[in-house]
Design a protein around this motif. Structure first.
Motif, PDB file in Angstrom:
ATOM      1  N   VAL A 234       0.094  -4.729   0.390  1.00 27.99           N
ATOM      2  CA  VAL A 234       1.534  -4.942   0.603  1.00 27.99           C
ATOM      3  C   VAL A 234       2.084  -6.018  -0.325  1.00 27.99           C
ATOM      4  O   VAL A 234       3.248  -6.421  -0.191  1.00 27.99           O
ATOM      5  N   SER A 235       1.288  -6.478  -1.297  1.00 25.22           N
ATOM      6  CA  SER A 235       1.796  -7.416  -2.298  1.00 25.22           C
ATOM      7  C   SER A 235       2.982  -6.780  -3.022  1.00 25.22           C
ATOM      8  O   SER A 235       2.959  -5.588  -3.321  1.00 25.22           O
ATOM      9  N   ALA A 236       4.008  -7.564  -3.290  1.00 28.98           N
ATOM     10  CA  ALA A 236       5.252  -6.982  -3.776  1.00 28.98           C
ATOM     11  C   ALA A 236       6.003  -7.981  -4.648  1.00 28.98           C
ATOM     12  O   ALA A 236       5.651  -9.172  -4.692  1.00 28.98           O
ATOM     13  N   PRO A 237       7.060  -7.511  -5.331  1.00 22.28           N
ATOM     14  CA  PRO A 237       7.800  -8.420  -6.214  1.00 22.28           C
ATOM     15  C   PRO A 237       8.652  -9.446  -5.482  1.00 22.28           C
ATOM     16  O   PRO A 237       9.054 -10.442  -6.078  1.00 22.28           O
ATOM     17  N   ASP A 238       8.957  -9.197  -4.214  1.00 20.17           N
ATOM     18  CA  ASP A 238       9.789 -10.132  -3.465  1.00 20.17           C
ATOM     19  C   ASP A 238       9.471 -10.015  -1.975  1.00 20.17           C
ATOM     20  O   ASP A 238       8.823  -9.069  -1.526  1.00 20.17           O
ATOM     21  N   PHE A 239       9.937 -10.996  -1.225  1.00 18.03           N
ATOM     22  CA  PHE A 239       9.657 -11.076   0.201  1.00 18.03           C
ATOM     23  C   PHE A 239      10.124  -9.816   0.925  1.00 18.03           C
ATOM     24  O   PHE A 239       9.389  -9.233   1.737  1.00 18.03           O
ATOM     25  N   ASP A 240      11.346  -9.383   0.671  1.00 20.07           N
ATOM     26  CA  ASP A 240      11.912  -8.248   1.401  1.00 20.07           C
ATOM     27  C   ASP A 240      11.101  -6.984   1.191  1.00 20.07           C
ATOM     28  O   ASP A 240      10.872  -6.211   2.129  1.00 20.07           O
ATOM     29  N   THR A 241      10.661  -6.750  -0.050  1.00 21.51           N
ATOM     30  CA  THR A 241       9.873  -5.542  -0.330  1.00 21.51           C
ATOM     31  C   THR A 241       8.516  -5.615   0.355  1.00 21.51           C
ATOM     32  O   THR A 241       8.010  -4.605   0.875  1.00 21.51           O
ATOM     33  N   MET A 242       7.917  -6.794   0.381  1.00 16.66           N
ATOM     34  CA  MET A 242       6.630  -6.956   1.067  1.00 16.66           C
ATOM     35  C   MET A 242       6.770  -6.596   2.549  1.00 16.66           C
ATOM     36  O   MET A 242       5.970  -5.825   3.096  1.00 16.66           O
ATOM     37  N   ILE A 243       7.784  -7.142   3.197  1.00 13.08           N
ATOM     38  CA  ILE A 243       7.990  -6.863   4.619  1.00 13.08           C
ATOM     39  C   ILE A 243       8.366  -5.398   4.830  1.00 13.08           C
ATOM     40  O   ILE A 243       7.926  -4.763   5.805  1.00 13.08           O
ATOM     41  N   GLU A 244       9.136  -4.847   3.916  1.00 14.70           N
ATOM     42  CA  GLU A 244       9.502  -3.426   4.013  1.00 14.70           C
ATOM     43  C   GLU A 244       8.254  -2.540   4.001  1.00 14.70           C
ATOM     44  O   GLU A 244       8.153  -1.568   4.756  1.00 14.70           O
ATOM     45  N   ARG A 245       7.273  -2.897   3.153  1.00 10.63           N
ATOM     46  CA  ARG A 245       6.039  -2.114   3.097  1.00 10.63           C
ATOM     47  C   ARG A 245       5.233  -2.273   4.389  1.00 10.63           C
ATOM     48  O   ARG A 245       4.671  -1.304   4.909  1.00 10.63           O
ATOM     49  N   CYS A 246       5.190  -3.497   4.907  1.00 13.10           N
ATOM     50  CA  CYS A 246       4.500  -3.704   6.181  1.00 13.10           C
ATOM     51  C   CYS A 246       5.128  -2.858   7.286  1.00 13.10           C
ATOM     52  O   CYS A 246       4.422  -2.217   8.082  1.00 13.10           O
ATOM     53  N   GLU A 247       6.444  -2.874   7.347  1.00 10.46           N
ATOM     54  CA  GLU A 247       7.137  -2.133   8.397  1.00 10.46           C
ATOM     55  C   GLU A 247       6.987  -0.622   8.210  1.00 10.46           C
ATOM     56  O   GLU A 247       6.897   0.130   9.185  1.00 10.46           O
ATOM     57  N   MET A 248       6.949  -0.179   6.964  1.00 11.45           N
ATOM     58  CA  MET A 248       6.732   1.245   6.694  1.00 11.45           C
ATOM     59  C   MET A 248       5.397   1.700   7.273  1.00 11.45           C
ATOM     60  O   MET A 248       5.300   2.769   7.905  1.00 11.45           O
ATOM     61  N   ILE A 249       4.377   0.877   7.091  1.00 11.95           N
ATOM     62  CA  ILE A 249       3.043   1.206   7.607  1.00 11.95           C
ATOM     63  C   ILE A 249       3.045   1.174   9.127  1.00 11.95           C
ATOM     64  O   ILE A 249       2.529   2.090   9.792  1.00 11.95           O
ATOM     65  N   ARG A 250       3.630   0.147   9.707  1.00 14.54           N
ATOM     66  CA  ARG A 250       3.670   0.029  11.169  1.00 14.54           C
ATOM     67  C   ARG A 250       4.393   1.192  11.811  1.00 14.54           C
ATOM     68  O   ARG A 250       4.058   1.628  12.921  1.00 14.54           O
ATOM     69  N   ASN A 251       5.404   1.709  11.111  1.00 11.66           N
ATOM     70  CA  ASN A 251       6.229   2.782  11.673  1.00 11.66           C
ATOM     71  C   ASN A 251       5.750   4.176  11.302  1.00 11.66           C
ATOM     72  O   ASN A 251       6.412   5.162  11.627  1.00 11.66           O
ATOM     73  N   ALA A 252       4.604   4.256  10.615  1.00 13.99           N
ATOM     74  CA  ALA A 252       4.105   5.559  10.155  1.00 13.99           C
ATOM     75  C   ALA A 252       3.287   6.282  11.215  1.00 13.99           C
ATOM     76  O   ALA A 252       2.825   7.402  10.979  1.00 13.99           O
ATOM     77  N   GLY A 253       3.078   5.643  12.355  1.00 13.52           N
ATOM     78  CA  GLY A 253       2.353   6.300  13.433  1.00 13.52           C
ATOM     79  C   GLY A 253       0.885   5.933  13.537  1.00 13.52           C
ATOM     80  O   GLY A 253       0.160   6.523  14.343  1.00 13.52           O
ATOM     81  N   LEU A 262      -3.316  -5.873   2.931  1.00 11.01           N
ATOM     82  CA  LEU A 262      -3.998  -6.555   1.846  1.00 11.01           C
ATOM     83  C   LEU A 262      -2.981  -7.353   1.028  1.00 11.01           C
ATOM     84  O   LEU A 262      -1.925  -6.834   0.669  1.00 11.01           O
ATOM     85  N   ILE A 263      -3.316  -8.607   0.753  1.00  9.00           N
ATOM     86  CA  ILE A 263      -2.493  -9.448  -0.110  1.00  9.00           C
ATOM     87  C   ILE A 263      -3.350  -9.946  -1.265  1.00  9.00           C
ATOM     88  O   ILE A 263      -4.473 -10.426  -1.064  1.00  9.00           O
ATOM     89  N   ASP A 264      -2.833  -9.819  -2.483  1.00  8.45           N
ATOM     90  CA  ASP A 264      -3.478 -10.435  -3.639  1.00  8.45           C
ATOM     91  C   ASP A 264      -3.155 -11.925  -3.578  1.00  8.45           C
ATOM     92  O   ASP A 264      -2.181 -12.406  -4.162  1.00  8.45           O
ATOM     93  N   GLY A 265      -4.016 -12.671  -2.875  1.00 18.17           N
ATOM     94  CA  GLY A 265      -3.662 -14.012  -2.431  1.00 18.17           C
ATOM     95  C   GLY A 265      -3.364 -15.007  -3.526  1.00 18.17           C
ATOM     96  O   GLY A 265      -2.519 -15.881  -3.342  1.00 18.17           O
ATOM     97  N   ILE A 266      -4.031 -14.902  -4.658  1.00 15.37           N
ATOM     98  CA  ILE A 266      -3.794 -15.871  -5.727  1.00 15.37           C
ATOM     99  C   ILE A 266      -2.588 -15.468  -6.561  1.00 15.37           C
ATOM    100  O   ILE A 266      -1.723 -16.289  -6.854  1.00 15.37           O
ATOM    101  N   THR A 267      -2.474 -14.191  -6.911  1.00 16.15           N
ATOM    102  CA  THR A 267      -1.351 -13.775  -7.754  1.00 16.15           C
ATOM    103  C   THR A 267      -0.055 -13.608  -6.959  1.00 16.15           C
ATOM    104  O   THR A 267       1.025 -13.888  -7.473  1.00 16.15           O
TER     105      THR A 267
END
Length: 474
Positions: A234-253, A262-267
């Motif tokens: 769910v690593s993303a270019p900005d906070f909103d996109t990261m959360i959007e991906r998390c929510e997409m997964i949570r809402n996928a059933g 998964l977060i690319d913790g250093i980058t």
């Protein structure tokens, strides 16, 4: 104090003197975060002078003494409290009140491995170990959803969680990606992860990838009767996109427990790691350490060790972090580095390179704390109903050049089976493809559990026999 060190003390200027106390009464009294650095001066300063400058730059000071100091600000000075000239080591104590009281790991690292790594007064500065006092652990999240929770979901208790990374890491469409997931799960595997560059590429749209993985997982679960897990980057270019991906997964059933973030913790950064931990405490938080080698490789004189990175991941709340293959796989690493790091994050009490770290939040001498340590050593699940007593475990995730033939050698080096292995080509390069690669991995694990040499076990297990023929032992 030796005459050599006394001579070094006498060389300090008034500013440097404020950052040195080689007679610090009790560094482990709970007031300090403790560190050990390998230090080689890079200019005209001697070792203690350079260490004092590092302590200043990484806490309250700068290159000159300033007139705006207060009596209180001096209390926040980091202090060089021990030296080993022969091994080029310095110990520095940081008053942990320096750090953001919101439990901010990014803030700590900005101090202790921030500007100091770029100082011209050093030619080598490597943070080798760190120690957190119990009084400080209380301020930090630690893992929420642990590998024990994943084991409970999968029904897997006496072996490693067997996983894969989809390969090729890029270039598959969303449907092709899901097909690889299905083949691995159908072959008996537990866990599939996105590789670290997976994002929203045009040939593999993120939303379609999530949708197809859900369909592939449902089919594999129905056919095998076993639960499965997928780790989504769910690593993303900005906070909103990261959360959007998390929510997409949570809402996928997906069932709770069947997916990880998964977060690319250093980058992506520690802020992304801690955001996911705090927003989704019921989801396995998978810390991928892409770019860590710039800091952790032993031959690199500047940076920090694998152990330090792994400890901070646990402090931040990662459920699991990649810790290396201890020289068994393709990545640089040794048992001295990788296994010490793995044990340092998976046990309640562990031996580091220099410090013995307890992750208990109550007194180490308390009988309940002692019992927890004993239960942990016996590989029993702990901190389920008494989570206030300690910080939960962080799981070693092992990848990079492993295959079914190398599973037992790694277990032998690791000393336990409490890890997630994510084999890539070690599964997908199998002569008969991914499903057979997964079967070979399961068979290699079964051979280990039954105490049978894999070559003997392979006589009645074709997929393992092919894997042994195909993959080199070393």
């Amino acid at each position: 104090m030796s005459s050599k060190i006394e001579e070094l003390v006498q060389s300090l200027n008034p500013k440097q003197q404020g950052y040195v106390n080689l007679e610090l009464p009790d560094p482990t009294n709970g007031e300090y975060l403790l560190t050990v650095f390998r230090l080689v001066p890079g200019g005209e300063m001697n070792m203690l002078q350079a260490a004092a400058e590092i302590a200043a730059e990484s806490s309250t000071g700068t290159n000159f003494r300033v007139n705006t100091e207060t009596k209180f600000s001096k209390v926040m000075n980091a202090l060089v409290y021990q030296m080993d000239l022969e091994r080029e080591l310095v110990w520095i104590a940081y008053p942990w009140r320096l750090f953001d009281r919101g439990g901010n790991v990014q803030n700590i690292l900005t101090y202790i491995v921030g500007n100091v790594l770029g100082m011209k007064e050093i030619s080598a500065l490597k943070l080798l170990d760190v120690w957190f006092p119990p009084s400080m652990l209380e301020q930090y999240d630690g893992p929420g959803f642990t590998v024990d929770d994943m084991r409970s979901y999968l029904g897997v208790y006496d072996r490693p969680i067997l996983g894969t990374i989809v390969k090729p890491k890029m270039g598959l469409t969303s449907a092709e990606y899901a097909e690889v997931c299905y083949d691995f799960w159908a072959g008996g595997g537990d866990f599939v992860k996105n590789d670290e560059p997976q994002a929203n590429q045009d040939f593999c749209p993120y939303d379609k990838m999530v949708k197809h993985v859900k369909e592939a997982m449902d089919k594999a679960v129905k056919e095998t009767g076993k639960k499965k897990v997928h780790s989504f980057n769910v690593s993303a270019p900005d906070f909103d996109t990261m959360i959007e991906r998390c929510e997409m997964i949570r809402n996928a059933g997906f069932e709770p427990g069947s997916y990880a973030f998964l977060i690319d913790g250093i980058t992506a950064g520690w802020m992304a790691v801690q955001t996911i931990r705090r927003r989704y405490p019921d989801v396995f938080l998978h810390f991928h350490r892409a770019a860590h080698g710039a800091f952790t490789r032993p031959e690199n004189p500047i940076g920090f060790s694998v152990l330090v990175l792994s400890k901070f991941a646990r402090l931040a709340g990662a459920s699991g972090i990649h810790t290396g293959t201890a020289g068994v796989g393709k990545m640089k690493g040794t048992p001295e580095e990788d296994v010490v790091a793995a044990h340092g994050i998976q046990y309640l009490s562990s031996h580091g390179h220099f410090f013995d770290q307890s992750w208990a939040k109550i007194m180490e001498t308390d009988k309940d704390a002692i019992e927890l340590v004993n239960e942990d050593i016996a590989h029993h699940v702990i901190l389920e109903k008494d989570s206030w007593r300690g910080m939960k475990k962080c799981c070693p995730i092992v990848s990079g050049g492993l295959n079914p033939v190398r599973l037992k050698p790694f277990i032998d080096v690791m000393g336990n089976v409490d890890f997630i292995t994510t084999m890539g080509s070690g599964v997908h390069a199998h002569p008969e493809g991914t499903r057979s690669g997964a079967k070979a991995l399961i068979q290699a694990c079964d051979a280990y559990l039954q105490g049978i040499d894999i070559k003997d076990y392979a006589k009645n297990h074709r997929e393992l026999e092919q894997a042994i023929e195909f993959f080199p032992e070393k």
